[in-house]
Design an enzyme around this catalytic site. Structure first.
Site, mmCIF file in Angstrom:
data_model
loop_
_atom_site.group_PDB
_atom_site.id
_atom_site.type_symbol
_atom_site.label_atom_id
_atom_site.label_comp_id
_atom_site.label_asym_id
_atom_site.label_seq_id
_atom_site.Cartn_x
_atom_site.Cartn_y
_atom_site.Cartn_z
ATOM 1 N N ASP A 171 0.834 -1.191 0.000
ATOM 2 C CA ASP A 171 0.000 0.000 0.000
ATOM 3 C C ASP A 171 0.878 1.254 0.000
ATOM 4 O OD1 ASP A 171 -2.824 0.959 0.384
ATOM 5 O OD2 ASP A 171 -1.956 1.857 2.179
ATOM 6 N N GLU B 29 1.835 -0.329 -4.921
ATOM 7 C CA GLU B 29 0.949 0.772 -5.300
ATOM 8 C C GLU B 29 1.777 2.036 -5.224
ATOM 9 O OE1 GLU B 29 -3.038 3.208 -3.941
ATOM 10 O OE2 GLU B 29 -1.615 2.537 -2.458
HETATM 11 C C1 GLC Z 1 -4.143 3.189 -0.633
HETATM 12 C C2 GLC Z 1 -5.410 2.383 -0.701
HETATM 13 C C3 GLC Z 1 -6.557 3.252 -0.267
HETATM 14 C C4 GLC Z 1 -6.305 3.694 1.144
HETATM 15 C C5 GLC Z 1 -4.945 4.378 1.278
HETATM 16 C C6 GLC Z 1 -4.544 4.508 2.696
HETATM 17 O O1 GLC Z 1 -4.150 4.233 -1.543
HETATM 18 O O2 GLC Z 1 -5.587 1.882 -2.001
HETATM 19 O O3 GLC Z 1 -7.775 2.585 -0.371
HETATM 20 O O4 GLC Z 1 -7.314 4.561 1.565
HETATM 21 O O5 GLC Z 1 -3.926 3.643 0.656
HETATM 22 O O6 GLC Z 1 -4.224 3.265 3.231
#
Ligand code: GLC
Ligand code: CA
Length: 557
Positions: free
Chosen positions: A212, A280
């Site tokens: 994440d 991500e």
């Molecule tokens: C990432 C996740 C999102 C979340 C954020 C904080 O972007 O995809 O859904 O709110 O991280 O953890």
């Protein structure tokens, strides 16, 4: 054995992840196994036959199921090494792994290293006093000279990233919700503890992790202000708070030291055979994206190529981005691709149903590993969620944006609650689609013209086509941003597949394809036909053509 390994592993990798299609199932919305209205691990396990046989994907990315107050759909973790009871038990997770592996489905779990819930015992300790042993596990700063937050950084959820804690008179950093304090990755104990979390899930059989906000782990050590944007630049492809758009986020994320910590994470993952780490990372220039592989390909296996989501839906613009992505990627690097996810508007809402089908063919035939968001195979659209039913705490901030419309439950049947749950409708995690009969799996699976049927055909073709999974990519027609057609070839050995996408509303004639057989088309009745003189594309049509090497002209690029 390197110092990161607690087990020895065979370094040999099968590279399964380069051939795979990943399915993001978003746990609370996928299927409810115990009738409480919320999707769970048992419900996911019940759905594995759909994923492996009916649809034909290779891996699921589960979404967080760890102990959590669920203010951010589980991305606010209060115990990393236990299952949130709403989602099931540790035994349910173990069974998911066994059942998935029986069907050759890999299981990718979320690893959320940047922050925890404010209910996590580490944070409870950390905030209890300035001298607590966990104080430095989070990011604490004195107020600015003259008072107020230590700097100007704004949060994706809205407002300042700093929250004053009265007890000790200092501010803590939260890049997202106030209830999501950021961990201090410059502290060696934090790194050690989080690498242990990683080992915990890899030991339990997870095939990989989706990290994440991987780009956010390291911030400017001097906490300098972000430069302000004179004109706020709202990202229309992401569901972020308007506050976030008021500055250039150069100091609150992406510090060069981030590669060192991601490399440490990678070293742990590499101790286990055939496991992967996907990151991500926000949309960014391709040269910056490329750094997340590491020069030695020793950082992430696959960083998300979000810039593709954030490109206008035009043939030339998209083709140029793919060229730029491939040019920037280090040799042998492999991207993970997506056209949407649980944080962004649904594909069919963004593009309309007809172009969502073109998008399906594009995503599943570009070089890289495609990731599908649950329900996109059905053409599921964003659905307004009434204020009293909203789950996303991001929406409760002043001027907040809700991601709930994207996250409504998977419609399995046209019956009660779409077959998602046995619970009373009012208890459902989010309301089910209003267009149930049309979108349900059970309806679409019987209908050759449905979106699901199209996905099934392309996925089946991919499985038997080395060209589509690992073949070289070549763009075949020069396309300028005003033109509506993009044609490319994927080829390996003798096998050639040409993909032609019509982004427009008019018939188009492609000059490059002069023979072969249409193997998949978004238009019914076209498949199996030979291509005559020239391939004509109907409005909104996308095709995959099996060409012999002789069936297309020398490419112009
Ligand atoms: C990432 C996740 C999102 C979340 C954020 C904080 O972007 O995809 O859904 O709110 O991280 O953890
Ligand atoms: Ca449930």
């Amino acid at each position: 054995m390197n110092m990161y390994c607690r087990t020895t592993a065979d370094a040999e990798s099968s590279l399964w992840w380069q051939r795979a299609v990943i399915y993001e199932n978003h746990l609370p919305s996928f299927r409810d196994g115990n009738g409480d209205g919320i999707g769970d691990l048992v419900g996911l396990t019940m759905s594995l036959d759909y994923l492996s046989d009916a649809l034909g994907v290779d891996a699921v990315w589960v979404g967080p199921f760890y102990r959590s107050p669920l203010l951010d759909q589980g991305y606010d973790i209060s115990d990393h090494c236990d299952v949130e009871p709403v989602f099931g038990t540790m035994a349910d997770f173990d069974r998911l792994i066994v059942e998935a592996h029986l069907r050759s489905i890999r299981v990718i779990v979320d690893f959320v290293p940047n922050h925890t819930s404010d209910q996590h015992p580490w944070f409870v300790e950390s905030r209890s006093s300035r001298s607590n042993a966990h104080r430095d596990w989070y990011v604490w700063r004195d107020p600015a000279v003259g008072g107020g937050p230590p700097n100007n950084w704004t949060s994706e959820a809205g407002g300042s990233v700093w929250e004053l804690d009265d007890l000790t008179g200092q501010y803590y950093l939260h890049s997202h919700l106030i209830e999501q304090p950021d961990l201090n990755w410059r502290n060696a104990e934090v790194r050690g503890a989080m690498l242990d979390v990683l080992r915990f899930w890899l030991d339990r059989g997870a095939d990989g992790v989706r990290i994440d906000v991987a780009h956010m782990l390291m911030k400017d050590p001097e906490f300098r202000d972000n430069p302000v944007r004179e004109i706020p630049e709202v990202n229309e492809y992401d569901l972020q708070h308007a506050d976030f758009a008021t500055q250039h986020h150069i100091n609150d994320r992406g510090h060069r030291d981030v590669f060192d910590v991601l490399r440490e994470i990678r070293r742990v993952v590499d101790c286990y055979p055939d496991r992967i780490c996907i990151g991500e990372i926000e949309g960014m220039p391709w040269a910056d994206w490329a750094k997340y592989f590491g020069e030695q390909l020793d950082v992430l296996h696959m960083p998300f190529a979000f810039r593709l989501i954030e490109t206008p839906w035009q043939a030339g613009a998209l083709a140029d981005e793919v060229d730029a992505m491939l040019d920037a990627a280090p040799a042998d690097a492999w991207a993970v691709l997506a056209l949407g996810n649980h944080d962004r508007p649904r594909l069919a809402s963004r593009l309309g149903q007809a172009q969502a089908r073109v998008a399906a063919i594009m995503l599943l035939t570009l070089p890289g590993t495609p990731t599908l968001l649950y329900g996109d195979e059905l053409g599921l659209e964003d659905q307004p969620v009434p204020a009293e039913r909203q789950r996303d705490r991001f929406a409760r901030m002043v001027g907040g944006v809700s991601r709930d419309p994207t996250r409504t439950p998977m419609p399995w049947t046209s019956g009660r609650n779409g077959g998602f749950s046995e619970a009373d409708e009012r208890l459902l995690w989010l309301p089910i689609s209003k267009r149930l009969t049309e979108v349900a799996v059970s309806t679409q699976i019987e209908d050759d013209s449905s979106s699901l049927a199209l996905y099934r055909r392309v996925l089946a073709l991919r499985r038997r086509s080395p060209a589509l999974t690992s073949g070289a990519y070549r763009r075949l027609v020069p396309v300028t941003p005003n033109e509506d057609v993009w044609v490319y070839e994927r080829g390996v050995g003798e096998e050639r597949k040409v993909v032609a996408l019509n982004f427009g509303q008019r018939w188009q004639r492609t000059e490059v394809i002069t023979g072969g057989e249409v193997v998949v088309s978004t238009v019914l009745g076209r498949e199996g036909r030979a291509v005559a003189e020239r391939l004509e594309l109907a409005p909104n049509e996308a095709v995959i053509v099996n060409t012999g090497a002789a069936h297309h002209r020398t490419e112009s690029k």
